[in-house]
Motif scaffolding. Structure first.
Motif: not given
Lengths: 468, 48
Positions: A249-267
């Motif tokens: 999961i870590v690489p996927k979460f990192q990718k998604l967080a970057e795609q969302r410009n590090q906003t509008d998500y939470y780990v």
């Protein structure tokens, strides 16, 4: 009511009823503590005696003798004027408004859609019991999902913003239905002048490029479940076959967080008795590059090996202090980190009505099971006692709804004298029920942690104000 | 000499008059599903 405490070198005073936060020097801190019980002359004399060896002013110079006496008089007068202005020792004027507010028409504005009562992980602490919620495995049909959105629209009165969280179990196990429901919701928006805010809570196992692209286009927030360090995560969040989920999961979460410009998500993680040093997990998540982080204490029956014990509390409180300091250092070094439970907006934030009425479970916020039953929130799902109705007939258990409607800070005896009451709004009804069998009670361990989080959040604001 | 620094710009009591529109996010829809963190939600009242 005033709450005063010292944290990280700051003397902090919270005026509970106005929400005002004051940073004060040592002299003022002492005077505020004694202010309600002493007259001017006696209080001035008392602090002058206490600080007869001097007390430092803002620049570190010692105030003594006549100068101290004069300053103490000045401080007293300032405290008095603050009291008159309603920023210190202010009265609680809200209780009459609660009654009036609770009489307003009940609207539903948020649904937690249990799109899948099934999961591809077997997290040990899961309140949903590996997704099944004490029941059977099931996926929500498109028909039930549409009826849920119709129910929401029809019961939302004049609220414009409607929230729908795709939850589980693991909602990506029912991905096609999630996509269709988003499409259906969007079609209804213009027709009914509503705005859907879709959110997704996922363990990440099935995240792929297609899902990410859709989520980034349609979801206003995404909650990505991960507990922190690999060994911590994998101990509690294994696959059914026993191996851990971290590496997947870590690489996927990192990718998604970057795609969302590090906003509008939470780990979002859960910490337990097995990782009392949870600040290390937040640090780890931050060092993985995540900027939006939320970790929460596990809520578990004392019989579970991962449940907190009474003796864990001092360590947990200490960890929040460590975490608060880490966040300040991290930000100072130019790396952004936002910790959900330390977020505090002193220039605005929610109105008093929001703070009094809380999360809205059982009234504004409802959970929908895969077969369309309604419950007060996701945590009550599976407990038949709390069945509220279904998407065909709407809320039929009006007595239960009324019980939740009457649940607020003032209905909870234990909250009356708590300084954090306007921050947690009386706490989680499900936790109160699970520990005491009564939604009007409170979950004490949760309260202690909540109070500490409020203190830390204010300290962070103080430190940042000082540096600005 | 300054003894007191106030951090807020707004008194909670001011929200009595114009609050309660209900447009703000439900706390459990953001990132807490097992606590009740309300104080950190954003106000979305356009008529404040």
């Amino acid at each position: 009511m005033v709450h005063q405490y010292k944290s990280n070198g700051f003397n902090i005073v919270l005026d509970v009823n106005s929400g005002m936060v004051h940073l004060v020097d040592e002299l003022t801190y002492e005077m505020i503590a004694a202010f309600p019980n002493m007259e001017r002359d006696a209080l001035v004399k008392s602090v002058c005696e206490k600080f007869s060896d001097g007390t430092p002013d803002e620049e570190g110079r010692l105030l003594k003798g006549e100068e101290l006496y004069s300053e103490a008089q000045h401080v007293y007068d300032e405290l008095l004027s603050m009291k008159e202005a309603g920023t210190l020792f202010s009265e609680d004027i809200y209780e009459p408004y609660v009654e009036e507010f609770s009489k307003r028409e009940t609207v539903v504005k948020a649904l937690c859609l249990h799109t899948a009562h099934d999961c591809n992980l077997a997290c040990r602490y899961c309140f949903a019991e590996e997704g099944e919620y004490h029941g059977r495995r099931a996926l929500m049909s498109l028909e039930v999902g549409k009826k849920a959105l119709d129910f929401l629209i029809q019961n939302s009165g004049n609220r414009k913003n409607l929230e729908v969280d795709f939850f589980g179990g693991e909602p990506l196990l029912n991905w096609e239905v999630v996509k269709e429901l988003v499409k259906y919701g969007r079609e209804q928006e213009a027709r009914y002048e509503k705005k859907f805010r879709f959110t997704l809570t996922t363990n990440g196992v099935l995240l792929n490029d297609e899902v990410m692209e859709f989520v980034n286009r349609e979801m206003s927030n995404v909650v990505l479940s991960i507990d922190g360090r690999k060994e911590v995560n994998d101990r509690m969040r294994p696959f059914r076959r026993g191996d851990g989920s971290y590496d997947l999961i870590v690489p996927k979460f990192q990718k998604l967080a970057e795609q969302r410009n590090q906003t509008d998500y939470y780990v979002r993680g859960t910490f337990t008795h097995h990782n009392l040093d949870f600040s290390e997990d937040v640090k780890h998540l931050s060092e993985l590059g995540f900027e939006q982080i939320s970790v929460e204490p596990v809520v578990a029956q004392p019989t579970e090996d991962y449940a907190f014990r009474e003796e864990d509390l001092p360590e947990l409180l200490k960890q929040y202090d460590i975490l608060a300091k880490y966040i300040l250092e991290r930000r100072k070094s130019g790396k952004w980190i936002n910790f959900f439970h330390f977020m505090l907006d002193l220039s605005g934030g929610p109105c008093v009505y929001k703070r009094l009425s809380g999360c809205g479970s059982g009234t504004e916020y409802l959970a929908v099971t895969p077969w369309g039953d309604l419950y007060p929130c996701h945590q009550f799902v599976g407990n038949e006692e709390f069945l509220m109705g279904n998407v065909d007939e709407g809320v039929t258990n009006l007595e239960l709804r009324e019980k939740f409607r009457q649940c607020n800070v003032y209905s909870k005896e234990k909250c009356k004298n708590c300084f954090a009451k306007f921050h947690c709004s009386g706490g989680c009804a499900a936790n109160a029920y699970n520990f005491h069998g009564d939604i009007h009670d409170v979950y004490e361990v949760g309260c202690e942690l909540q109070k500490k989080r409020v203190e830390c959040a204010i300290m962070i604001q103080a430190a940042q104000a000082q540096n600005s | 000499m300054k003894h007191i620094t106030t951090l807020n710009a707004k008194n909670l009591k001011e929200t009595v008059k114009k609050g309660g529109c209900g447009e703000c996010q439900t706390s459990c829809q953001s990132a807490c599903k097992t606590s009740c963190t309300v104080g950190n939600q954003k106000c979305e009242n356009k008529n404040r």
